[in-house]
Design a protein around this motif. Sequence first.
Motif, mmCIF file in Angstrom:
data_model
loop_
_atom_site.group_PDB
_atom_site.id
_atom_site.type_symbol
_atom_site.label_atom_id
_atom_site.label_comp_id
_atom_site.label_asym_id
_atom_site.label_seq_id
_atom_site.Cartn_x
_atom_site.Cartn_y
_atom_site.Cartn_z
ATOM 1 N N ALA A 490 39.799 39.878 42.289
ATOM 2 C CA ALA A 490 38.810 38.713 42.487
ATOM 3 C C ALA A 490 37.808 39.103 43.439
ATOM 4 O O ALA A 490 36.651 39.136 43.458
ATOM 5 C CB ALA A 490 39.403 37.261 42.501
ATOM 6 N N LEU A 491 38.378 39.384 45.027
ATOM 7 C CA LEU A 491 37.615 39.638 45.868
ATOM 8 C C LEU A 491 36.930 40.846 45.409
ATOM 9 O O LEU A 491 35.538 40.953 46.044
ATOM 10 C CB LEU A 491 38.613 39.967 47.280
ATOM 11 C CG LEU A 491 37.889 40.645 48.377
ATOM 12 C CD1 LEU A 491 37.036 39.696 48.966
ATOM 13 C CD2 LEU A 491 38.950 41.215 49.308
ATOM 14 N N CYS A 492 37.436 41.947 45.077
ATOM 15 C CA CYS A 492 36.585 43.203 44.845
ATOM 16 C C CYS A 492 35.518 43.150 43.692
ATOM 17 O O CYS A 492 34.490 43.585 43.956
ATOM 18 C CB CYS A 492 37.483 44.549 44.480
ATOM 19 S SG CYS A 492 38.844 44.849 45.762
ATOM 20 N N ARG A 493 35.695 42.510 42.765
ATOM 21 C CA ARG A 493 34.830 41.962 41.741
ATOM 22 C C ARG A 493 33.827 41.052 42.410
ATOM 23 O O ARG A 493 32.473 41.542 42.006
ATOM 24 C CB ARG A 493 35.421 41.391 40.504
ATOM 25 C CG ARG A 493 34.434 41.273 39.509
ATOM 26 C CD ARG A 493 35.089 40.989 37.967
ATOM 27 N NE ARG A 493 34.363 40.104 37.539
ATOM 28 C CZ ARG A 493 34.583 39.155 36.266
ATOM 29 N NH1 ARG A 493 35.834 39.624 35.663
ATOM 30 N NH2 ARG A 493 33.881 38.209 35.577
ATOM 31 N N ASN A 494 33.763 40.126 43.152
ATOM 32 C CA ASN A 494 32.897 39.536 43.739
ATOM 33 C C ASN A 494 31.970 40.136 44.474
ATOM 34 O O ASN A 494 30.736 40.137 44.551
ATOM 35 C CB ASN A 494 33.904 38.376 44.317
ATOM 36 C CG ASN A 494 33.987 37.050 43.448
ATOM 37 O OD1 ASN A 494 33.137 36.771 42.386
ATOM 38 N ND2 ASN A 494 35.079 36.469 43.820
ATOM 39 N N ALA A 495 32.699 41.057 45.155
ATOM 40 C CA ALA A 495 32.065 42.006 46.340
ATOM 41 C C ALA A 495 31.149 42.952 45.604
ATOM 42 O O ALA A 495 29.736 43.078 45.800
ATOM 43 C CB ALA A 495 32.795 42.654 47.371
ATOM 44 N N ARG A 496 31.757 43.652 44.415
ATOM 45 C CA ARG A 496 30.810 44.716 43.894
ATOM 46 C C ARG A 496 29.416 44.002 43.054
ATOM 47 O O ARG A 496 28.529 44.341 43.080
ATOM 48 C CB ARG A 496 31.862 45.112 42.604
ATOM 49 C CG ARG A 496 32.779 45.971 43.076
ATOM 50 C CD ARG A 496 33.251 46.938 42.007
ATOM 51 N NE ARG A 496 33.723 46.130 40.920
ATOM 52 C CZ ARG A 496 34.886 45.636 40.562
ATOM 53 N NH1 ARG A 496 35.688 45.707 41.388
ATOM 54 N NH2 ARG A 496 35.219 44.815 39.520
ATOM 55 N N GLU A 497 29.879 42.607 42.183
ATOM 56 C CA GLU A 497 28.854 42.131 41.556
ATOM 57 C C GLU A 497 28.233 40.855 42.202
ATOM 58 O O GLU A 497 27.309 40.088 41.616
ATOM 59 C CB GLU A 497 29.329 41.593 40.391
ATOM 60 C CG GLU A 497 30.172 42.611 39.531
ATOM 61 C CD GLU A 497 30.889 41.954 38.366
ATOM 62 O OE1 GLU A 497 30.834 40.923 38.026
ATOM 63 O OE2 GLU A 497 31.609 43.178 37.718
ATOM 64 N N MET A 498 28.079 41.068 43.663
ATOM 65 C CA MET A 498 27.657 39.918 44.391
ATOM 66 C C MET A 498 26.113 39.549 44.060
ATOM 67 O O MET A 498 25.408 40.514 44.452
ATOM 68 C CB MET A 498 28.141 40.243 45.930
ATOM 69 C CG MET A 498 27.777 38.768 46.802
ATOM 70 S SD MET A 498 27.606 39.311 48.396
ATOM 71 C CE MET A 498 25.928 40.331 48.296
ATOM 72 N N THR A 499 25.820 38.244 44.338
ATOM 73 C CA THR A 499 24.538 37.837 44.251
ATOM 74 C C THR A 499 24.410 36.923 45.367
ATOM 75 O O THR A 499 25.372 36.462 45.811
ATOM 76 C CB THR A 499 24.112 37.553 42.473
ATOM 77 O OG1 THR A 499 24.886 36.443 42.451
ATOM 78 C CG2 THR A 499 23.906 38.378 41.779
ATOM 79 N N SER A 500 22.979 36.302 45.350
ATOM 80 C CA SER A 500 22.969 35.623 46.550
ATOM 81 C C SER A 500 22.906 34.008 46.230
ATOM 82 O O SER A 500 22.849 33.236 47.074
ATOM 83 C CB SER A 500 21.489 35.865 47.086
ATOM 84 O OG SER A 500 21.542 37.024 47.543
ATOM 85 N N LYS A 519 23.443 42.596 44.382
ATOM 86 C CA LYS A 519 23.096 43.450 45.681
ATOM 87 C C LYS A 519 24.639 43.502 46.177
ATOM 88 O O LYS A 519 24.923 43.119 47.444
ATOM 89 C CB LYS A 519 22.282 42.732 46.640
ATOM 90 C CG LYS A 519 22.602 41.336 47.246
ATOM 91 C CD LYS A 519 22.013 40.799 48.277
ATOM 92 C CE LYS A 519 22.575 39.546 48.921
ATOM 93 N NZ LYS A 519 21.810 39.182 50.002
ATOM 94 N N GLY A 520 25.563 44.128 45.219
ATOM 95 C CA GLY A 520 26.873 44.216 45.580
ATOM 96 C C GLY A 520 27.158 44.948 46.905
ATOM 97 O O GLY A 520 26.428 45.832 47.347
ATOM 98 N N VAL A 521 28.218 44.380 47.606
ATOM 99 C CA VAL A 521 28.543 45.218 49.014
ATOM 100 C C VAL A 521 29.327 46.712 48.688
ATOM 101 O O VAL A 521 30.575 46.224 47.884
ATOM 102 C CB VAL A 521 29.347 44.237 49.780
ATOM 103 C CG1 VAL A 521 29.731 44.800 51.131
ATOM 104 C CG2 VAL A 521 28.200 43.071 50.192
ATOM 105 N N PHE A 522 29.176 47.707 49.107
ATOM 106 C CA PHE A 522 29.889 48.784 48.818
ATOM 107 C C PHE A 522 31.196 48.831 49.737
ATOM 108 O O PHE A 522 31.243 48.139 50.745
ATOM 109 C CB PHE A 522 29.269 50.027 49.277
ATOM 110 C CG PHE A 522 28.283 50.439 48.390
ATOM 111 C CD1 PHE A 522 27.937 49.950 46.917
ATOM 112 C CD2 PHE A 522 27.465 51.468 48.635
ATOM 113 C CE1 PHE A 522 26.841 50.143 46.431
ATOM 114 C CE2 PHE A 522 26.196 51.779 47.876
ATOM 115 C CZ PHE A 522 26.130 51.266 46.496
#
Length: 756
Positions: A490-500, A519-522
């Motif tokens: 969940a954390l990684c998908r949220n970070a990859r696909e993150m929006t504001s 604007k996903g965080v690498f």
Amino acid sequence: MEYLRFCLLVSCWMKLGSSILSANAPQTPAVIPKDKLLVLTVATEETDGFHRFMQTAHYFNYTVKVLGMGEPWKGGDVGRSIGGGQKVRLLKSTMEILADQEDLVILFVDSYDLIFAGGPEEILRKFLQANHKVVFAADGLIWPDKRLTDKYPSVRSGKRFLNSGGIIGYAPYINRIVSQWNLHDNDDDQLFYTKIYLDPSQRETLNMSLDHKCQIFQNLNGAVDEVLLKFGTDRVRVRNTMYDSLPVVVHGNGNTKIYLNYLGNYVPNAWNYEHGCGHCDDDFLDLSQLQEYPNVLVGVFIEQPTPFLPEFFQRLLALDYPKDKLKLFVHNNEVYHEKHIQRFWEENRNVFNSFKVVGPEENLSQGEARNMGMDLCRKDASCDYYFSIDSDVMLTNRQTVKLLIEQNRKIIGPLVARHSKLWSNFWGALSLDGYYARSEDYVDIVQRKRVGVWNIPFMAHVYLIKGSVLRNELKERNYFVLEKLDPDMALCRNAREMTSHREKDSPSPESFHMLRPPKGVFMYLTNRHDFGRLISTASYNISHYNNDLWQIFENPVDWKEKYIHQNYTQIFTENYLEEPCPDVFWFPVFSEKACDEIVEEMEHYGSWSGGKHEDTRIAGGYETVPTDDIHMKQIGFDKEWLHFIREFISPVTLKVFSGYYTKAYAVMNFVVKYTPGRQAYLRPHHDSSTFTINIALNNKNADFLGGGCRFHRYNCSIESPRKGWSFMHPGRLTHLHEGLPTTNGTRYIAVSFIDP
């Protein structure tokens, strides 16, 4: 003859007409100077993807103008539906200024999901070879209106459909296209360009074409299987195997962002075989130059019974980082481990800046506990970094926290893997359903054959996150809870696909409303150093008194570090053993901890035999020379003990009894207890073995008085056994021996009759 004259006359007229047309037509230059190329892109925010785009552009010395930076994004959810019109509006405004520069070539590309693989000279050369005024990127998939398929011109070979992620053309022609825009920011840019291209008159008038064979543009959506990496001496290219082309612009459109990240780990100069990592020290943060070290919150998560937990805490304590800069948050979900945490807390609660423990009585789920730890840093303005570590991570590198901070990435984890296995804390790729898939480079990264800092789609167990990222990019979500995913996924998908932004009225994860492009965080993983390993917890049985003793199979490295004497290897490197009597060898094998835990295990079991001749535990039921003992088999430790003999006794046997190859098999493996009140000594006897080991499990003069062993044939006695040291001597014929009386206290020894 008249006919021949007529044909000759027609031929002359045609040549004359052709020369007149050629003289009047604009001449195509043989070469376009690279200063006549201008790259335009739209980016409203400086995301990780944007910085990567600019990094590759600077490497090739492109001139780049960014449009829309700082503007609100109103172009819709371009990742999941139609949209992107804002890009056309911004381009239209810019082209109005550039429209009269007839020799200027415009390259308009996306930026968040795009990298350059070649330079301006190459792209201009290929543009000239295309022999059109405007060239769009081509795609094998049509979007957004499949009903337009039949309107596309057919192509004999190559990709048929337009993709608006890449456009190259002369400025006046680009201007004539975008000047037709009169729609809204959230209308679809690709549909706009498609309708112009599908108009035969406009296609001819504006001299437009598609890059059918990916000479310039490579769109990855639907084409991942077509491309591979081509390694060169100085840089790496993407090669399209279907058309044997080397595209200059690589676009991770659609659901290929993760694959683009993989390619971006190499292209153009991020890593190659010749020079290794090209960007590992970019933005390096030298901690030695700071006035004081950053504040770090360490989140420790014990979510299942975990072997070697006291050793885990000791490694945490041994980290080379100022303890007054470390705050500790521990979530323990196992009642079994409360004694370990209590002991560590009592000894070290004043060592750290702060020490908070949340136990099983709180009944928190993994996701809730991890959110709590992250929130502690998010809400503390002085928290510079959040370092999350699970209890199954054994950090052997004391510099780990420093090394991760110095890499200066938003999210970064150290490589840890199970000993001699490919099971690690990261995935190099994802399957279509979002689970594990093995990337081409996964094995080489785990085995450290390729060393660098890697952009990856998934990590777990241990990672460092900047506090500023938690308070900005990652501030608005319950990051460890998403659908039915486990917390790490969940954390990684949220970070990859993150929006504001999330719609305030819809709390469900499915309702994220994208007000701007993702604007996903690498997330990065470094294997530049050996950081440690993962231990196995799957088969950890906590039904024993000292459960780690049983981990010799599952976690052999940690078992050895805990239970084998620190000088054991010197037996082979420095001949660190003694021969106190003929053919009686004496060497260190067990650590103090091993001796103590074996004794504790036996006393916890408690059923000592009493030293009687009648013994139902052995074949025949009669023991000629009985001892007061407990067999390893009685406590369920027989397999583990025999493995110990194979791994740690057999090599010594080969050294001291040259030419003899032991089977490392023993039926009789037991711990003997000598006390003056029960059994103080053992009468002279031969052992039923080819050779015997006899390991002292406690200290003479501290735990008992007297004791030792006398070998009659040689009139030689050893009266000062050392804790953790073993005797090894022949069992039959030559080495008649007896156990000398224990006069006070209790003496424990572990005995095996090997190769009976």
